[in-house]
Design a protein around this motif. Structure first.
Motif, short mmCIF file in Angstrom:
data_model
loop_
_atom_site.label_atom_id
_atom_site.label_comp_id
_atom_site.label_asym_id
_atom_site.label_seq_id
_atom_site.Cartn_x
_atom_site.Cartn_y
_atom_site.Cartn_z
N HIS A 218 0.83 -1.22 0.00
CA HIS A 218 0.00 0.00 0.00
C HIS A 218 0.87 1.27 0.00
O HIS A 218 0.55 2.25 0.68
CB HIS A 218 -0.98 -0.01 1.19
N GLY A 219 1.95 1.20 -0.72
CA GLY A 219 2.79 2.40 -0.90
C GLY A 219 3.77 2.68 0.23
O GLY A 219 4.46 3.71 0.22
N LEU A 220 3.88 1.77 1.20
CA LEU A 220 4.72 2.06 2.36
C LEU A 220 6.22 2.12 2.01
O LEU A 220 6.93 3.02 2.48
CB LEU A 220 4.47 1.00 3.45
N THR A 237 5.27 -7.94 -7.76
CA THR A 237 4.09 -7.07 -7.72
C THR A 237 4.46 -5.66 -8.20
O THR A 237 5.48 -5.12 -7.78
CB THR A 237 3.58 -6.96 -6.26
N ALA A 238 3.60 -5.09 -9.06
CA ALA A 238 3.88 -3.75 -9.56
C ALA A 238 3.70 -2.73 -8.43
O ALA A 238 2.73 -2.81 -7.68
CB ALA A 238 2.93 -3.42 -10.70
N VAL A 239 4.64 -1.84 -8.25
CA VAL A 239 4.49 -0.77 -7.25
C VAL A 239 4.76 0.57 -7.90
O VAL A 239 5.63 0.69 -8.76
CB VAL A 239 5.45 -0.95 -6.03
N GLN A 240 3.99 1.57 -7.49
CA GLN A 240 4.20 2.94 -7.95
C GLN A 240 5.24 3.58 -7.05
O GLN A 240 5.06 3.62 -5.84
CB GLN A 240 2.89 3.74 -7.82
N LEU A 241 6.32 4.06 -7.64
CA LEU A 241 7.35 4.71 -6.82
C LEU A 241 7.45 6.17 -7.21
O LEU A 241 7.62 6.50 -8.39
CB LEU A 241 8.70 4.02 -7.03
#
Ligand code: NAP
Length: 309
Positions: A218-220, A237-241
């Motif tokens: 969750h963006g942590l 897993t795709a993560v938005q950075l």
């Protein structure tokens, strides 16, 4: 002998018990009478058919990758293991069985001080944690290192590797697991569900390991990481950075990384130290218990499920 597996993808109800012949060791193999096997998140995904595109399975598919047991027979070429030795085995499949054969490069001796449930739980998480720490990151003593999911199987083993290497870490988990994390020796604990003021934790880590099941943080991690840092994830897993210049690395299968190297590491580790992995339940290997154990692991859970013969 009994083995558990499935012929169709689906929920835990597709798991079945099968009667099979006890296998015979081939060249450089031993026959292991399995004492206990552990369930992994991978087993659930496999049974659900999540890998069915790239990896069609022959059925019945006998499940199970991680186990501990005693050698009861061996091929004549095997000299470094004896009948009666307790060994830990990681395998591609068929570990939910009363007997398995295994090549000697897929086993390690179980120190008798290591409890059977922990020994059964070590193989896949232990290999993943070893590879993550020694082959996928570039931790330097000056780094600020955090582990997300620090009381999970991979996360706790990674923490124990880091602490043995004298690398201080920040361990992150649900607030209910703080006591356990501190028992592992983690001095800096952050509860992801009870975060302190942002100035105390945001953008301070130079390396974050994400070992959460499924990897959705969750963006942590993005908030934890400082610019010019590394995110090492056990899942792709795709993560938005949004933090600038973060190198994202996924711990994945690599041909050059052998199970044997990881087993040698853990063998040496265990000569000097004990090992902790949170175990939720240990129960007899029945079909009902296996279905329940897999169902438990598919929910938000705390600790390993181990079944014993
Ligand atoms: N790439 C590889 O070679 C490799 C090898 C082994 C494992 N893995 C992957 O690494 C991850 C961790 O494996 P593991 O065996 O350490 O897992 P685990 O112990 O079952 O879970 C890790 C942590 O995830 C959180 N969690 C538990 N249930 C969850 C759920 N349903 N949804 C989201 N989070 C949940 C928990 O932390 P909190 O309670 O603190 O939230 C738990 O401590 C898995 O995704 C696994 O597939 C990868």
């Amino acid at each position: 002998m009994k083995s558990f597996g499935f012929t169709n993808y689906g929920g835990p109800e597709v798991l079945q018990e099968f009667e099979r012949e006890i296998p015979t060791p081939k060249a450089n193999q031993v026959l292991i009478k399995v004492a206990a096997f552990a369930i992994n998140p991978y087993d659930i995904s496999l049974r659900q058919g999540k890998f069915s595109q790239g990896q069609p399975l022959t059925t019945p598919y006998y499940q199970g990758t991680d186990l501990v047991g005693q050698i009861v027979a061996r091929d004549a070429n095997v000299t470094d293991y004896q009948v009666g030795d307790w060994v830990i085995n990681r395998r591609a499949k068929s570990g939910y069985s009363q007997y398995v054969t295994a090549s000697t490069n897929k086993i390690m001796l179980r120190p008798l001080t290591l409890p059977v449930p922990i020994a059964a739980s070590l193989p896949s998480p232990g290999i993943a944690a070893y590879n993550a720490w020694y082959h996928f990151d570039s931790v330097k003593p000056s780094d600020q290192v955090a582990i997300l999911g620090v009381t999970g199987a991979v996360g706790s083993l990674l923490a124990q590797i880091a602490l043995a290497a004298h690398q201080p870490i920040t361990g992150i988990a649900n607030h209910r697991h703080e006591k356990v994390a501190r028992e592992f020796g983690i001095q800096n604990f952050l509860a992801y569900d009870q975060l302190p003021p942002t100035s105390q934790w945001q953008h301070q880590q130079t390396i974050v390991f994400n070992t959460l099941l499924g990897g959705n943080d969750h963006g942590l991690a993005d908030k934890l990481l400082a610019p010019h840092s590394q995110l090492i994830s056990l899942n792709d897993t795709a993560v938005q950075l949004t933090t600038p210049d973060v190198e994202k690395i996924t711990v994945a299968y690599r041909r050059d990384l052998t199970d044997q190297a990881a087993f040698e590491f853990w063998t040496n580790y265990l000569t000097e130290r004990s090992l902790q992995i949170i175990i939720d339940q240990v129960r007899p290997a029945t079909l009902t218990n296996l279905r329940d154990a897999q169902a438990t692991l598919a929910q938000h859970h705390f600790g390993k499920q181990v079944l014993t013969w």
